[in-house]
Motif scaffolding. Structure first.
Motif, PDB file in Angstrom:
ATOM      1  N   THR A  25       0.856  -1.185   0.000  1.00 30.27           N
ATOM      2  CA  THR A  25       0.000   0.000   0.000  1.00 30.27           C
ATOM      3  C   THR A  25       0.892   1.235   0.000  1.00 30.27           C
ATOM      4  O   THR A  25       2.015   1.196   0.493  1.00 30.27           O
ATOM      5  CB  THR A  25      -0.935   0.055   1.226  1.00 30.27           C
ATOM      6  OG1 THR A  25      -0.144   0.024   2.409  1.00 30.27           O
ATOM      7  CG2 THR A  25      -1.925  -1.097   1.231  1.00 30.27           C
ATOM      8  N   ARG A  42      -3.758   3.557  -0.908  1.00 27.35           N
ATOM      9  CA  ARG A  42      -4.201   2.887  -2.130  1.00 27.35           C
ATOM     10  C   ARG A  42      -3.201   1.787  -2.434  1.00 27.35           C
ATOM     11  O   ARG A  42      -2.091   1.779  -1.901  1.00 27.35           O
ATOM     12  CB  ARG A  42      -4.309   3.879  -3.291  1.00 27.35           C
ATOM     13  CG  ARG A  42      -3.012   4.553  -3.647  1.00 27.35           C
ATOM     14  CD  ARG A  42      -3.168   5.617  -4.737  1.00 27.35           C
ATOM     15  NE  ARG A  42      -1.937   6.355  -4.902  1.00 27.35           N
ATOM     16  CZ  ARG A  42      -0.888   5.942  -5.604  1.00 27.35           C
ATOM     17  NH1 ARG A  42      -0.935   4.775  -6.238  1.00 27.35           N
ATOM     18  NH2 ARG A  42       0.202   6.671  -5.697  1.00 27.35           N
ATOM     19  N   CYS A  43      -3.600   0.869  -3.291  1.00 28.51           N
ATOM     20  CA  CYS A  43      -2.696  -0.203  -3.698  1.00 28.51           C
ATOM     21  C   CYS A  43      -2.125   0.158  -5.070  1.00 28.51           C
ATOM     22  O   CYS A  43      -2.879   0.320  -6.028  1.00 28.51           O
ATOM     23  CB  CYS A  43      -3.439  -1.530  -3.776  1.00 28.51           C
ATOM     24  SG  CYS A  43      -2.365  -2.859  -4.347  1.00 28.51           S
ATOM     25  N   TYR A  46      -1.687  -3.350  -9.939  1.00 33.29           N
ATOM     26  CA  TYR A  46      -2.919  -3.595 -10.696  1.00 33.29           C
ATOM     27  C   TYR A  46      -3.698  -4.724 -10.020  1.00 33.29           C
ATOM     28  O   TYR A  46      -3.139  -5.761  -9.677  1.00 33.29           O
ATOM     29  CB  TYR A  46      -2.568  -3.973 -12.136  1.00 33.29           C
ATOM     30  CG  TYR A  46      -3.779  -4.294 -12.965  1.00 33.29           C
ATOM     31  CD1 TYR A  46      -4.708  -3.296 -13.273  1.00 33.29           C
ATOM     32  CD2 TYR A  46      -4.018  -5.577 -13.435  1.00 33.29           C
ATOM     33  CE1 TYR A  46      -5.827  -3.571 -14.028  1.00 33.29           C
ATOM     34  CE2 TYR A  46      -5.142  -5.866 -14.191  1.00 33.29           C
ATOM     35  CZ  TYR A  46      -6.044  -4.863 -14.486  1.00 33.29           C
ATOM     36  OH  TYR A  46      -7.159  -5.145 -15.223  1.00 33.29           O
ATOM     37  N   GLN A  47      -4.999  -4.506  -9.812  1.00 33.42           N
ATOM     38  CA  GLN A  47      -5.865  -5.513  -9.189  1.00 33.42           C
ATOM     39  C   GLN A  47      -6.791  -6.091 -10.262  1.00 33.42           C
ATOM     40  O   GLN A  47      -7.756  -5.446 -10.654  1.00 33.42           O
ATOM     41  CB  GLN A  47      -6.705  -4.864  -8.076  1.00 33.42           C
ATOM     42  CG  GLN A  47      -5.897  -4.119  -7.026  1.00 33.42           C
ATOM     43  CD  GLN A  47      -5.178  -5.054  -6.080  1.00 33.42           C
ATOM     44  OE1 GLN A  47      -5.782  -5.915  -5.449  1.00 33.42           O
ATOM     45  NE2 GLN A  47      -3.872  -4.912  -5.994  1.00 33.42           N
ATOM     46  N   ALA A  50     -10.604  -5.893  -9.954  1.00 42.63           N
ATOM     47  CA  ALA A  50     -11.237  -4.573  -9.794  1.00 42.63           C
ATOM     48  C   ALA A  50     -11.778  -4.004 -11.103  1.00 42.63           C
ATOM     49  O   ALA A  50     -12.305  -2.900 -11.133  1.00 42.63           O
ATOM     50  CB  ALA A  50     -10.240  -3.590  -9.181  1.00 42.63           C
ATOM     51  N   ASP A  54      -9.434   1.635  -9.602  1.00 39.09           N
ATOM     52  CA  ASP A  54      -8.577   1.704  -8.419  1.00 39.09           C
ATOM     53  C   ASP A  54      -9.333   2.407  -7.303  1.00 39.09           C
ATOM     54  O   ASP A  54     -10.210   3.236  -7.559  1.00 39.09           O
ATOM     55  CB  ASP A  54      -7.285   2.470  -8.720  1.00 39.09           C
ATOM     56  CG  ASP A  54      -6.167   1.552  -9.194  1.00 39.09           C
ATOM     57  OD1 ASP A  54      -6.377   0.328  -9.242  1.00 39.09           O
ATOM     58  OD2 ASP A  54      -5.086   2.063  -9.526  1.00 39.09           O
ATOM     59  N   THR A  55      -8.951   2.104  -6.065  1.00 37.19           N
ATOM     60  CA  THR A  55      -9.632   2.657  -4.898  1.00 37.19           C
ATOM     61  C   THR A  55      -8.642   3.339  -3.973  1.00 37.19           C
ATOM     62  O   THR A  55      -7.538   2.834  -3.761  1.00 37.19           O
ATOM     63  CB  THR A  55     -10.353   1.527  -4.124  1.00 37.19           C
ATOM     64  OG1 THR A  55     -11.302   0.906  -4.988  1.00 37.19           O
ATOM     65  CG2 THR A  55     -11.084   2.066  -2.905  1.00 37.19           C
ATOM     66  N   ARG A  69     -13.231   5.939  -5.877  1.00 34.42           N
ATOM     67  CA  ARG A  69     -12.944   4.865  -6.826  1.00 34.42           C
ATOM     68  C   ARG A  69     -13.015   5.444  -8.224  1.00 34.42           C
ATOM     69  O   ARG A  69     -13.917   6.219  -8.530  1.00 34.42           O
ATOM     70  CB  ARG A  69     -13.978   3.750  -6.637  1.00 34.42           C
ATOM     71  CG  ARG A  69     -13.687   2.481  -7.407  1.00 34.42           C
ATOM     72  CD  ARG A  69     -14.652   1.365  -7.021  1.00 34.42           C
ATOM     73  NE  ARG A  69     -14.239   0.706  -5.803  1.00 34.42           N
ATOM     74  CZ  ARG A  69     -14.935   0.680  -4.665  1.00 34.42           C
ATOM     75  NH1 ARG A  69     -16.089   1.295  -4.587  1.00 34.42           N
ATOM     76  NH2 ARG A  69     -14.487   0.050  -3.604  1.00 34.42           N
ATOM     77  N   ARG A  72      -8.401   3.254 -13.425  1.00 32.82           N
ATOM     78  CA  ARG A  72      -6.965   3.281 -13.159  1.00 32.82           C
ATOM     79  C   ARG A  72      -6.223   4.025 -14.263  1.00 32.82           C
ATOM     80  O   ARG A  72      -6.436   3.783 -15.446  1.00 32.82           O
ATOM     81  CB  ARG A  72      -6.439   1.841 -13.046  1.00 32.82           C
ATOM     82  CG  ARG A  72      -4.946   1.750 -12.725  1.00 32.82           C
ATOM     83  CD  ARG A  72      -4.534   0.281 -12.606  1.00 32.82           C
ATOM     84  NE  ARG A  72      -3.094   0.143 -12.423  1.00 32.82           N
ATOM     85  CZ  ARG A  72      -2.473   0.169 -11.253  1.00 32.82           C
ATOM     86  NH1 ARG A  72      -3.172   0.330 -10.148  1.00 32.82           N
ATOM     87  NH2 ARG A  72      -1.165   0.039 -11.162  1.00 32.82           N
ATOM     88  N   MET A  76      -2.887   5.091 -10.385  1.00 34.22           N
ATOM     89  CA  MET A  76      -3.809   5.567  -9.347  1.00 34.22           C
ATOM     90  C   MET A  76      -5.182   5.792  -9.966  1.00 34.22           C
ATOM     91  O   MET A  76      -5.321   5.815 -11.185  1.00 34.22           O
ATOM     92  CB  MET A  76      -3.291   6.837  -8.658  1.00 34.22           C
ATOM     93  CG  MET A  76      -2.937   7.990  -9.566  1.00 34.22           C
ATOM     94  SD  MET A  76      -2.543   9.531  -8.656  1.00 34.22           S
ATOM     95  CE  MET A  76      -1.193   9.049  -7.614  1.00 34.22           C
ATOM     96  N   PRO A  77      -6.230   5.929  -9.150  1.00 34.42           N
ATOM     97  CA  PRO A  77      -7.548   6.178  -9.739  1.00 34.42           C
ATOM     98  C   PRO A  77      -7.610   7.553 -10.389  1.00 34.42           C
ATOM     99  O   PRO A  77      -6.909   8.471  -9.974  1.00 34.42           O
ATOM    100  CB  PRO A  77      -8.515   6.095  -8.547  1.00 34.42           C
ATOM    101  CG  PRO A  77      -7.686   6.259  -7.344  1.00 34.42           C
ATOM    102  CD  PRO A  77      -6.293   5.831  -7.685  1.00 34.42           C
TER     103      PRO A  77
END
Length: 200
Positions: A25, A42-43, A46-47, A50, A54-55, A69, A72, A76-77
């Protein structure tokens, strides 16, 4: 009775945590005057689950839980396909990425009867959140090697935890599209976004 004539100044530092067997994070954290501690995380990875979103989450004892949210972009979002909630209640977000004048490109946020205007002075410059009587300015702060650039905040007027939460959480959002240079750079992205939105 507290007077609100003195501006509230605060510093937020960048950080990155890499716990074992968990996603890393990154974000900013610090103390915001008498409001106390705040953490925005934030993480950066890449998720896949999701769906390209991104969140960012903001938490602190005196602050509403704030979640942003968005699509991406640059790790970042972004403001595309964006949603913002405070304590589970949604805010309404509007901006015009095609506008040429800075004030027309500003992000407009409506939440619980409040109307905010969020503008960016330029790439790498101050970001300003305003509503009637309240102004929160977020300036790039000190650069921390291996972590990134911190943030210096100044709030004038009777700013409360909601005002500060919105201004602070947006520090971990790609808002370049609100600047003319960023809008020009992201116009191919915006065009692709337009077509992908229509294809869904």
């Amino acid at each position: 009775m507290e007077t609100s004539s003195e501006p509230l100044k605060f510093e937020l530092s960048p950080y990155t945590d890499r716990p074992e067997k968990q996603s890393p994070t990154t974000g900013i954290r610090g103390d915001v005057g008498h409001f106390g501690a705040v953490v925005v995380e934030r993480c950066p990875q890449y998720q896949p689950l999701a769906k390209g979103l991104d969140t960012v989450r903001l938490a602190g004892p005196a602050f509403p839980e704030t979640v942003f949210r968005g699509k991406r972009r640059s790790g970042m979002p972004s403001l595309f396909k964006a949603g913002l909630t405070l304590d589970g209640r949604p805010a309404d977000l509007r901006f015009n990425a095609r506008a040429l004048r800075k004030e027309d490109r500003a992000l407009r946020i409506a939440y619980e009867g409040r109307e905010y205007v969020y503008s960016v002075e330029g790439l790498g410059k101050a970001k300003i959140l305003e509503r009637e009587g309240v102004r929160v300015s977020m300036q790039p702060g000190q650069f921390v090697p291996s972590a990134g650039t911190g943030t210096t905040g100044t709030a004038t007027g009777p700013a409360d935890a909601v005002d500060l939460a919105i201004a602070i959480v947006l520090e971990q959002v790609d808002t370049d599209v609100l600047t003319l240079g960023g809008a020009a750079l992201s116009s191919p992205f915006a065009l692709m976004q337009h077509f992908s939105d229509r294809a869904e």
